[in-house]
Scaffold this motif. Structure first.
Motif, PDB file in Angstrom:
ATOM      1  N   GLY A 293      -4.026   5.819   5.032  1.00 21.62           N
ATOM      2  CA  GLY A 293      -3.784   5.018   3.854  1.00 21.62           C
ATOM      3  C   GLY A 293      -4.371   5.927   2.599  1.00 21.62           C
ATOM      4  O   GLY A 293      -5.393   6.546   2.617  1.00 21.62           O
ATOM      5  N   VAL A 294      -3.648   5.470   1.494  1.00 22.84           N
ATOM      6  CA  VAL A 294      -4.223   6.162   0.363  1.00 22.84           C
ATOM      7  C   VAL A 294      -4.730   5.219  -0.702  1.00 22.84           C
ATOM      8  O   VAL A 294      -5.660   5.314  -1.348  1.00 22.84           O
ATOM      9  N   ALA A 295      -4.064   4.112  -0.977  1.00 18.38           N
ATOM     10  CA  ALA A 295      -4.186   3.122  -1.982  1.00 18.38           C
ATOM     11  C   ALA A 295      -3.553   1.677  -1.531  1.00 18.38           C
ATOM     12  O   ALA A 295      -2.343   1.605  -0.855  1.00 18.38           O
ATOM     13  N   ALA A 296      -4.073   0.421  -1.987  1.00 19.54           N
ATOM     14  CA  ALA A 296      -3.450  -0.415  -1.520  1.00 19.54           C
ATOM     15  C   ALA A 296      -3.770  -1.739  -2.666  1.00 19.54           C
ATOM     16  O   ALA A 296      -4.845  -1.543  -3.131  1.00 19.54           O
ATOM     17  N   ILE A 297      -2.862  -2.612  -2.780  1.00 15.98           N
ATOM     18  CA  ILE A 297      -3.422  -3.653  -3.923  1.00 15.98           C
ATOM     19  C   ILE A 297      -2.929  -4.991  -3.242  1.00 15.98           C
ATOM     20  O   ILE A 297      -1.749  -5.373  -2.630  1.00 15.98           O
ATOM     21  N   GLU A 298      -3.926  -5.764  -3.327  1.00 14.35           N
ATOM     22  CA  GLU A 298      -3.700  -7.145  -2.751  1.00 14.35           C
ATOM     23  C   GLU A 298      -2.974  -8.225  -3.487  1.00 14.35           C
ATOM     24  O   GLU A 298      -2.928  -7.841  -4.881  1.00 14.35           O
ATOM     25  N   SER A 299      -2.419  -9.472  -3.307  1.00 15.17           N
ATOM     26  CA  SER A 299      -1.921 -10.257  -4.046  1.00 15.17           C
ATOM     27  C   SER A 299      -2.645 -10.703  -5.248  1.00 15.17           C
ATOM     28  O   SER A 299      -2.054 -10.927  -6.320  1.00 15.17           O
ATOM     29  N   ALA A 300      -3.943 -10.742  -4.856  1.00 14.51           N
ATOM     30  CA  ALA A 300      -4.713 -11.227  -6.190  1.00 14.51           C
ATOM     31  C   ALA A 300      -5.155 -10.052  -7.081  1.00 14.51           C
ATOM     32  O   ALA A 300      -5.933  -9.989  -8.118  1.00 14.51           O
ATOM     33  N   GLY A 301      -4.509  -8.984  -6.744  1.00 17.90           N
ATOM     34  CA  GLY A 301      -4.755  -7.738  -7.520  1.00 17.90           C
ATOM     35  C   GLY A 301      -5.972  -6.735  -7.204  1.00 17.90           C
ATOM     36  O   GLY A 301      -6.088  -5.698  -8.142  1.00 17.90           O
ATOM     37  N   ARG A 302      -6.783  -7.239  -6.478  1.00 19.98           N
ATOM     38  CA  ARG A 302      -7.719  -6.139  -5.807  1.00 19.98           C
ATOM     39  C   ARG A 302      -7.129  -5.019  -5.179  1.00 19.98           C
ATOM     40  O   ARG A 302      -6.227  -5.149  -4.738  1.00 19.98           O
ATOM     41  N   THR A 303      -7.710  -3.763  -5.679  1.00 21.93           N
ATOM     42  CA  THR A 303      -7.234  -2.566  -5.133  1.00 21.93           C
ATOM     43  C   THR A 303      -8.202  -1.953  -4.393  1.00 21.93           C
ATOM     44  O   THR A 303      -9.439  -2.108  -4.337  1.00 21.93           O
ATOM     45  N   THR A 304      -7.726  -1.100  -3.422  1.00 26.42           N
ATOM     46  CA  THR A 304      -8.518  -0.195  -2.781  1.00 26.42           C
ATOM     47  C   THR A 304      -8.170   1.291  -2.597  1.00 26.42           C
ATOM     48  O   THR A 304      -6.667   1.315  -2.642  1.00 26.42           O
ATOM     49  N   TYR A 305      -8.987   2.221  -2.402  1.00 23.31           N
ATOM     50  CA  TYR A 305      -8.446   3.577  -2.449  1.00 23.31           C
ATOM     51  C   TYR A 305      -9.279   4.488  -1.429  1.00 23.31           C
ATOM     52  O   TYR A 305     -10.421   4.217  -1.161  1.00 23.31           O
TER      53      TYR A 305
ATOM     54  N   GLY B 278       0.761  -1.197  -0.189  1.00 19.30           N
ATOM     55  CA  GLY B 278       0.143  -0.065  -0.034  1.00 19.30           C
ATOM     56  C   GLY B 278       0.858   1.201  -0.009  1.00 19.30           C
ATOM     57  O   GLY B 278       2.157   1.132   0.349  1.00 19.30           O
ATOM     58  N   TRP B 279       0.182   2.399  -0.244  1.00 20.20           N
ATOM     59  CA  TRP B 279       0.668   3.672  -0.220  1.00 20.20           C
ATOM     60  C   TRP B 279      -0.099   4.461   0.924  1.00 20.20           C
ATOM     61  O   TRP B 279      -1.198   4.475   1.317  1.00 20.20           O
ATOM     62  N   PHE B 280       0.628   4.951   1.711  1.00 23.26           N
ATOM     63  CA  PHE B 280       0.203   5.887   2.702  1.00 23.26           C
ATOM     64  C   PHE B 280       0.843   7.387   2.768  1.00 23.26           C
ATOM     65  O   PHE B 280       1.745   7.614   2.129  1.00 23.26           O
ATOM     66  N   ARG B 281       0.145   8.305   3.481  1.00 24.77           N
ATOM     67  CA  ARG B 281       0.773   9.563   3.417  1.00 24.77           C
ATOM     68  C   ARG B 281       0.574  10.238   4.770  1.00 24.77           C
ATOM     69  O   ARG B 281      -0.398   9.869   5.575  1.00 24.77           O
ATOM     70  N   GLN B 282       1.333  11.145   5.295  1.00 24.45           N
ATOM     71  CA  GLN B 282       1.192  11.946   6.334  1.00 24.45           C
ATOM     72  C   GLN B 282       1.879  13.237   6.194  1.00 24.45           C
ATOM     73  O   GLN B 282       2.795  13.569   5.798  1.00 24.45           O
ATOM     74  N   ALA B 283       0.751  14.165   6.297  1.00 27.71           N
ATOM     75  CA  ALA B 283       0.957  15.596   6.412  1.00 27.71           C
ATOM     76  C   ALA B 283       1.496  16.097   7.908  1.00 27.71           C
ATOM     77  O   ALA B 283       1.157  15.498   8.728  1.00 27.71           O
ATOM     78  N   PRO B 284       2.127  17.263   7.960  1.00 28.20           N
ATOM     79  CA  PRO B 284       2.523  17.726   9.240  1.00 28.20           C
ATOM     80  C   PRO B 284       1.361  17.761  10.291  1.00 28.20           C
ATOM     81  O   PRO B 284       0.269  18.611   9.709  1.00 28.20           O
ATOM     82  N   GLY B 285       1.488  17.438  11.339  1.00 23.47           N
ATOM     83  CA  GLY B 285       0.495  17.577  12.489  1.00 23.47           C
ATOM     84  C   GLY B 285      -0.619  16.628  12.272  1.00 23.47           C
ATOM     85  O   GLY B 285      -1.781  16.581  12.989  1.00 23.47           O
ATOM     86  N   LYS B 286      -0.610  15.742  11.282  1.00 22.94           N
ATOM     87  CA  LYS B 286      -1.639  14.990  11.047  1.00 22.94           C
ATOM     88  C   LYS B 286      -1.284  13.367  10.845  1.00 22.94           C
ATOM     89  O   LYS B 286       0.036  13.167  11.222  1.00 22.94           O
ATOM     90  N   GLU B 287      -2.260  12.624  11.320  1.00 22.85           N
ATOM     91  CA  GLU B 287      -1.971  11.077  11.445  1.00 22.85           C
ATOM     92  C   GLU B 287      -1.703  10.503   9.901  1.00 22.85           C
ATOM     93  O   GLU B 287      -2.201  10.986   9.218  1.00 22.85           O
ATOM     94  N   ARG B 288      -1.089   9.378  10.038  1.00 28.79           N
ATOM     95  CA  ARG B 288      -0.754   8.796   8.852  1.00 28.79           C
ATOM     96  C   ARG B 288      -1.807   8.127   8.291  1.00 28.79           C
ATOM     97  O   ARG B 288      -2.799   7.647   9.026  1.00 28.79           O
TER      98      ARG B 288
END
Length: 124
Positions: free
Chosen positions: A47-59, A35-45
């Motif tokens: 989740g942005v997007a993820a891809i599972e081994s079978a190819g399913r994606t989540t945004y 997955g990809w994650f992001r963290q802006a100053p002063g904010k919690e990390r």
């Protein structure tokens, strides 16, 4: 020893595009999820997007229709194509991987391997 190395961050104006890459080293079998994650100053990390081994994606809702996650298994590389960037996308972006099944894909605590991060800055 598993290592994740991100690249591709930078500064761009609103409406522009960037592609992040994450090279993965040191594993013997494919991860269950990345997955990809992001963290802006002063904010919690978050989740942005993820891809599972079978190819399913989540945004995350905030990036649906603008970001695309993909992977090239032959190159052991994860990508995040980011289009129509907004100032609120400004953050440090991290890739992450896990080798265990978990019920969700965008929760940072469920990942056990992380890259060092790459900065994305979007100006208005």
């Amino acid at each position: 020893q598993v290592q994740l190395v991100e690249s591709g961050g930078g500064s761009v104006q609103a409406g522009g595009s960037l592609r992040l890459s994450c090279s993965v080293f040191g594993y013997t079998y494919s991860p269950d999820c990345m997955g990809w994650f992001r963290q802006a100053p002063g904010k919690e990390r978050e989740g942005v997007a993820a891809i599972e081994s079978a190819g399913r994606t989540t945004y995350a809702d905030s990036v649906k229709g603008r970001f695309t996650i993909s992977q090239d298994n032959a190159k052991n590389t994860l990508y995040l194509q980011m289009n129509s960037l907004k100032p609120e996308d400004t953050a440090m972006y991290y890739c992450a991987a896990r080798w265990r099944r978990r019920p969700t894909t965008l929760v940072p605590l469920e990942y056990n391997y992380w890259g060092q991060g790459t900065q994305v800055t979007v100006s208005s």
